[in-house]
Design an enzyme around this catalytic site. Structure first.
Site, PDB file in Angstrom:
ATOM      1  CD  GLU A 155      -2.831  -1.370   2.332  1.00  0.00           C
ATOM      2  OE1 GLU A 155      -2.839  -0.472   3.185  1.00  0.00           O
ATOM      3  OE2 GLU A 155      -3.545  -2.383   2.401  1.00  0.00           O
TER       4      GLU A 155
ATOM      5  CD  GLU B 168      -4.526  -7.738   1.544  1.00  0.00           C
ATOM      6  OE1 GLU B 168      -5.475  -7.073   2.000  1.00  0.00           O
ATOM      7  OE2 GLU B 168      -3.342  -7.427   1.727  1.00  0.00           O
TER       8      GLU B 168
HETATM    9  O1  9MR Z   1      -7.260  -8.650   8.004  1.00  0.00           O
HETATM   10  C1  9MR Z   1      -6.169  -8.102   8.733  1.00  0.00           C
HETATM   11  C2  9MR Z   1      -6.563  -7.885  10.183  1.00  0.00           C
HETATM   12  O2  9MR Z   1      -6.865  -9.113  10.816  1.00  0.00           O
HETATM   13  C3  9MR Z   1      -5.449  -7.175  10.926  1.00  0.00           C
HETATM   14  O3  9MR Z   1      -5.900  -6.836  12.228  1.00  0.00           O
HETATM   15  C4  9MR Z   1      -5.045  -5.907  10.186  1.00  0.00           C
HETATM   16  C5  9MR Z   1      -3.831  -5.255  10.860  1.00  0.00           C
HETATM   17  O4  9MR Z   1      -2.757  -6.144  10.900  1.00  0.00           O
HETATM   18  O5  9MR Z   1      -4.726  -6.189   8.841  1.00  0.00           O
HETATM   19  C6  9MR Z   1      -5.760  -6.792   8.100  1.00  0.00           C
HETATM   20  O6  9MR Z   1      -5.338  -7.084   6.794  1.00  0.00           O
HETATM   21  C7  9MR Z   1      -5.053  -5.976   5.945  1.00  0.00           C
HETATM   22  C8  9MR Z   1      -3.900  -6.371   5.081  1.00  0.00           C
HETATM   23  O7  9MR Z   1      -2.800  -6.715   5.863  1.00  0.00           O
HETATM   24  C9  9MR Z   1      -3.528  -5.262   4.113  1.00  0.00           C
HETATM   25  N1  9MR Z   1      -4.672  -4.845   3.333  1.00  0.00           N
HETATM   26  C10 9MR Z   1      -5.858  -4.497   4.091  1.00  0.00           C
HETATM   27  C11 9MR Z   1      -6.231  -5.645   5.030  1.00  0.00           C
HETATM   28  C12 9MR Z   1      -7.480  -5.269   5.817  1.00  0.00           C
HETATM   29  O8  9MR Z   1      -7.221  -4.213   6.687  1.00  0.00           O
END
Ligand code: 9MR
Length: 399
Positions: A183, A298
């Site tokens: 990102e 994702e």
């Molecule tokens: O789904 C993930 C969630 O369980 C975590 O708490 C969070 C922070 O680590 O990250 C979420 O995953 C993200 C991913 O790493 C990057 N793209 C967006 C996802 C949703 O926030």
């Protein structure tokens, strides 16, 4: 964004709720005939099927075996508790992304401290079950402790290099694919486009005075494990404007000789997304950069449309759908994913497609931007195949 501990707590609660709501037969039967002493009682009849479809072991990954690997996100908690999602992940997928165990706040909450336990748990479990692992993510502007941003740019670079080297060497040979940066593309386009350009004004950018930190991360990653495949991953690449900026960054990296092997498209889609917009993002990479591959990193489909206001302040959000997803939304999700997968199988640069969780209750979208029942994934809360799953594995399935 809800912080990690709150999220983990919510996940546990969601898991408990799913268990409590799981159905348990209960149909009454006529009184049994009194058994005679010598005949063993007949075995009880099997429970009635809840659907006319059985998801046999390996069906999902095998459907796409000649096209790309099929992955999902799993947590150490799910594995440790033998959660239904962990069992379904093992049965249906051949790639695992640890959902948060490999992020900087989990691996190295304070400087010099490295805690590999939960990530090792997910990685070893995946390998024991003949799955490969996507490493996510070496550098992100979220889930990163403050100390990473402290000091001069050269101190920040040295710390980042040490972090990437330590983490990648620890997993060398076990994790062969890494999201090196996650990102990093500007989101200014969604804020009215103030002419900021392609680089996200994140804490990394502010602390180092520019976007060279992206180069530093890739260079360190290649040096730490030359055999690993290195990705830049981002969301909303299906949006042409954002994709153009992502492309500007990739172009700049390649022009400078920075090692990158592929682009990750998160594809957090909406029910009204046209699959063609996502496929166009794949083609954009393929057409301009011979040799780069694409991963879908994702994938999910949000059942809510979130206004900017809802994302930013949690107000003005659509109300909770409740426990019964509208059939027309399930159908829209199935149509979108069928169109998407039919396009992905025809694109040879797509090597890996990963959904962001196994069952609907696993998804971050139940908690972001606000807590609401969401239905973004391929399996429902009971672990059954949703119309979307059936639509992608069987062209004859009527949506
Ligand atoms: O789904 C993930 C969630 O369980 C975590 O708490 C969070 C922070 O680590 O990250 C979420 O995953 C993200 C991913 O790493 C990057 N793209 C967006 C996802 C949703 O926030």
């Amino acid at each position: 964004m809800v912080d990690i501990t709150a999220r983990q707590r919510l996940k546990l609660l969601a898991g408990a709720a799913a268990l409590m709501t799981s159905a348990c037969g209960g149909a009454s039967r006529s009184a049994p005939v009194t058994p005679d002493a010598t005949t063993p009682p007949p075995p009880p009849p099997p429970p009635p099927p809840t659907s006319d479809f059985t998801l046999t072991d390996g069906l999902l990954r095998d459907t796409f075996r000649n096209n790309f690997s099929m992955g999902t996100a799993v947590t150490a908690e799910q594995i440790n508790s033998n959660d239904l999602s962990a069992r379904l992940a093992r049965e249906q997928f051949n790639v695992v992304t640890p959902e948060y165990e490999l992020k900087a706040d989990q691996i190295s909450p304070s400087e010099g401290v490295f805690n590999f336990g939960p990530a090792d748990r997910v990685v070893d479990w995946a390998l024991d079950n003949n799955m490969t692992v996507r490493g996510h993510a070496l550098l992100w502007h979220e889930a990163t402790p403050d100390y990473f941003y402290q000091g001069t740019p050269s101190q920040i670079r040295a710390r980042l290099e040490n972090y990437i080297t330590t983490v990648m060497r620890h997993f060398a040979g076990r994790i062969t694919v890494w999201d090196v940066v996650n990102e990093v593309t500007s989101v200014d386009i969604f804020n009215g486009d103030n002419g900021i350009g392609p680089d996200r004004r994140s804490r990394w950018f502010e602390a180092t005075g520019g976007a060279d930190y992206i180069d530093w991360a890739f260079l360190a990653a290649r040096a730490a494990d030359p055999s690993a495949q290195l990705f830049l991953s981002d969301y909303e690449t299906e949006n042409t404007f954002k994709m153009n900026w992502t492309m500007e960054i990739v172009r700049r990296l390649l022009q400078r000789g920075i090692p990158i092997d592929g682009v990750g498209h998160q594809f957090h889609l909406q029910l009204d997304t046209e699959a063609s917009t996502a496929l166009a993002a794949i083609d954009t990479v393929t057409n301009e950069f011979a040799g780069l591959v694409n991963h879908v990193t994702e994938l999910d489909v949000n059942f809510y449309q979130n206004s900017g206001e809802c994302w930013q302040s949690g107000t003005g959000c659509q109300p909770d759908i409740g426990p019964t997803p509208p059939p027309e939304s399930l159908a829209a999700q199935a149509r979108l994913l069928r169109d998407l997968f039919n396009g992905l199988v025809n694109r040879s640069t797509v090597e890996s497609v990963n959904v962001w969780g196994v069952r609907d209750n696993d998804s971050w979208l139940n908690f972001a931007p606000v807590t609401r029942t969401n239905y973004p994934l391929l399996l429902n809360r009971a672990g059954e195949a949703k119309p979307a799953l059936r639509a992608i594995i069987d062209q004859n399935y009527q949506i």
